[in-house]
Design an enzyme around this catalytic site. Structure first.
Site, short mmCIF file in Angstrom:
data_model
loop_
_atom_site.label_atom_id
_atom_site.label_comp_id
_atom_site.label_asym_id
_atom_site.label_seq_id
_atom_site.Cartn_x
_atom_site.Cartn_y
_atom_site.Cartn_z
N ASP A 13 40.06 0.03 -7.91
CA ASP A 13 39.09 0.98 -7.57
C ASP A 13 38.32 0.63 -6.16
OD1 ASP A 13 36.97 3.00 -8.20
OD2 ASP A 13 35.89 1.41 -8.44
N ASP A 15 34.91 2.08 -5.16
CA ASP A 15 33.34 1.97 -5.09
C ASP A 15 32.89 1.20 -6.03
OD1 ASP A 15 33.21 3.82 -2.98
OD2 ASP A 15 33.31 5.57 -4.63
#
Length: 254
Positions: A13, A15
């Protein structure tokens, strides 16, 4: 004879996992876009923290507009998205966003050990490209591919982003691991059949209800100067998440 799974691919991922982007990157960019478009909206840290439970910037803006009782056209939301992306890219290029502890070390180790690495994110493609261009000048990053918000119609917590990543990377779920920081990301990975290492975002108010679905929960990946702390899962030698640690998570009993 049972064959033990071997880690082939790691899905990152962005953020809050790969980099600290939210409060100093995305949030100011939203506020500048609002001002630019003449909207009397300001997302302070508390407001933005609550909105982070909603995956994706477009849905966040639409939800907030409904909460404020304001009606915007699709064209207005599209313009806001373009404006916000421009301001976010400016913030990234100015150095407002940095990799989280231990990320650069683990990226290099996995690359040296020939583990495929992919990005799987609810951010848009241009935001991801700008971040990679800034953090890895000259295109010197280890990622084989990117699944962004532009590649699927349903975003996290839907399993679609990770199912797409498994398809494109030609990886079976038992040979891959997801690195996540949020409830939507964790649920997306788990529903796609993936095991997950979780580094909880301080902004996610719901995550404590789902953390037991992760194979391990740590504050970060660890560095020599800043060892990680394990909240649940196997102990981490020297406070550093390594390929051996990720492989161990893959073979833990269910």
């Amino acid at each position: 004879m049972t064959v033990m799974p071997v880690l082939k691919t790691v899905f990152w991922d962005v953020d809050g996992t790969l980099a600290d982007t939210e409060m100093d990157g995305h949030r100011p960019a939203f506020n500048r876009a609002f001002a630019e478009q003449g909207l009397d909206w300001t997302w302070d840290p508390e407001t933005y923290r609550a909105l982070l439970s909603i995956p994706g910037g477009s849905l966040r803006m639409k939800t907030y507009a409904q909460q404020q009782g304001e009606v915007l056209t699709d064209a207005q939301f599209a313009q806001l998205r373009v404006s916000k992306q421009r301001h976010y890219l400016d913030a990234v290029r100015s150095g407002a966003v940095s990799l989280r502890p231990g990320v650069a070390r683990l990226l290099r180790e996995l690359q040296a050990r020939a583990i495929d690495q992919w990005i799987v994110t609810s951010s848009g493609g241009p935001s991801v490209s700008a971040l990679l261009d800034t953090l890895f000048p000259g295109g010197d990053h280890p990622f084989a591919g990117v699944i962004s918000a532009d590649d699927v119609s349903r975003h996290k917590p839907s399993p679609d982003p990770y199912l797409k990543a498994l398809e494109r990377s030609k990886t079976e779920p038992n040979a891959a691991l997801a690195l996540e920081d949020s409830t939507p990301g964790l649920l997306s990975a788990r529903t796609a059949g993936l095991r997950c290492l979780l580094m909880p975002s301080p902004w996610d108010q719901e995550l404590h209800r789902y953390q037991d679905q992760a194979e391990a929960v740590l504050d970060h990946l660890g560095s020599a100067q800043c060892p990680c702390t394990v909240s649940s899962g196997p102990p981490c030698v020297d406070g550093l998440v390594t390929l051996e640690y990720l492989q161990m998570l893959l073979v833990l009993p269910d």
